[in-house]
Design an enzyme around this catalytic site. Sequence first.
Site, mmCIF file in Angstrom:
data_model
loop_
_atom_site.group_PDB
_atom_site.id
_atom_site.type_symbol
_atom_site.label_atom_id
_atom_site.label_comp_id
_atom_site.label_asym_id
_atom_site.label_seq_id
_atom_site.Cartn_x
_atom_site.Cartn_y
_atom_site.Cartn_z
ATOM 1 N N SER A 44 -18.080 69.383 39.774
ATOM 2 C CA SER A 44 -19.047 68.876 40.302
ATOM 3 C C SER A 44 -20.281 68.935 39.315
ATOM 4 C CB SER A 44 -19.354 69.577 41.624
ATOM 5 O OG SER A 44 -20.159 68.787 42.408
ATOM 6 N N ASP A 81 -21.970 62.759 26.364
ATOM 7 C CA ASP A 81 -22.609 61.539 26.028
ATOM 8 C C ASP A 81 -23.652 61.511 25.175
ATOM 9 O OD1 ASP A 81 -20.400 60.852 27.491
ATOM 10 O OD2 ASP A 81 -21.476 59.667 29.093
ATOM 11 N N LYS A 131 -14.120 66.426 40.021
ATOM 12 C CA LYS A 131 -14.876 66.307 41.159
ATOM 13 C C LYS A 131 -16.116 65.393 41.004
ATOM 14 C CE LYS A 131 -17.078 68.143 45.305
ATOM 15 N NZ LYS A 131 -18.674 67.360 45.187
#
Length: 461
Positions: free
Chosen positions: A285, A296, A310
């Site tokens: 999560s 990224d 998740k």
Amino acid sequence: MRLKRVLALLCAILIVFSSGVMYANAEKTQIKDLNYLKQIIEYIKANYAGDITEEELIEGAIEGVFKKLDKYSDYYSPEEFKEFNTSVSGNFGGVGIQITEKDGYITVITPIEGTPGARSGIKPGDKIVSVDDVDIKGVSVNRAASLIRGEPGTQVKLGIIREGIDDIIYFNITREMIRINPITYKIMDNGLGYIKISQFNGNTYENLKDILKIFDEKNIEKLIIDLRNNPGGYLDEVIDVLKFFVPKGPIVHIKKADGTIETYNSNLDLPKYKLAVLVNGGSASASEIFAGAIQDSKVGTIIGTMTYGKGTVQSVVPLVDGGGMKITIAEYLTPNMRKVNEVGIKPDIVVENTAEPKVDLSKIPTLDKTRKPTVGVVGLDVLGAEMILQILGYKVNKPDGIFDETTFEAIKKFQKDQGLYSYGVLDFTTQDALTKAINEYAKPDNVDKQLQKAVEVLLEK
């Protein structure tokens, strides 16, 4: 159990209806709406032979609704909702002690520094036997924690057994608001900063800000962020935390149920820190939001194993009876619009922390202490002793289960090294010592290869 009982009843009663007043055929179909559910509950109340209340039926029906949703949506009773909020927020009224169950007792792991529990003199290893004069021996940790917690300013009386003291010691402690700090940190010998975040609770951002201030004062800019086994937490907390690290641009995209996308951005002009982020299958999560954003934006290296996967966002809604519900309302995507749900984040460098024993103990015959072999004896117990001695570095011939002179001398040397009577007989004490020695030897090396790789990566930069 109650939910299963109610669902079973609903199935049974629908069979009854097939031949009763609510029979559905080609000419008339019963519309299944809230009124239909109400009729079912009324029928059960009027005809069920067991003991069940309307409140239990309604709660079972509500729980049944959530069973039809995804695995992250849930319904909480008032007591469950209170515990849920405490676990996620990191704030609760209590005395500030960490507890576990040990040998049938609720045992103090440690009092948290600066809390009422620490100031009152509670010590690690203390066994809590009563709360407000109620015997709690044998109760669960969750139940004990619930009894100890309460409104700040109120008192709780703890009865404690302490080693070396015969009588029960009683502590009257005034509860305070306890704010759990989910972060630990240290400055490593190599000058790197290490930060372990166990959860993104409501105190994460503020505590991290203080830690980064300490690092800044010492000019520490290379950081290891350890998110292993971090299950997640608050979305706004992880977003605020990422603003310390991610350069200007997107942090995370939230794709809502209607398809619209909301993007949270960072305004950081120039990232200050070089990061290595540790993750594993227990990182979920909010931890994956963190790892995805760092990956990224290329401000750090993700190291470890594939994360949990998740990638959904839940909204928590309190209900009028004190209960609550948690419902999935959106899916999040990384800055580069990568999907995480049921996929996870793949580390830039995959490193396994293996926990395999150095020796397969199942292949070594058991020393079962049924006899005391000496020279000339043949058997599996002799074979087991020879195999253990060889692994431990003692000189023996090829293990064959035959107690020869070489085995005799090896056992004598082992006995001497262990401080035992050195006479070459494989007695019970020697068998116990051999078993203990091989078990210790077989334990996996407690080397944190993932942390080692993080250090290596940062020191190379």
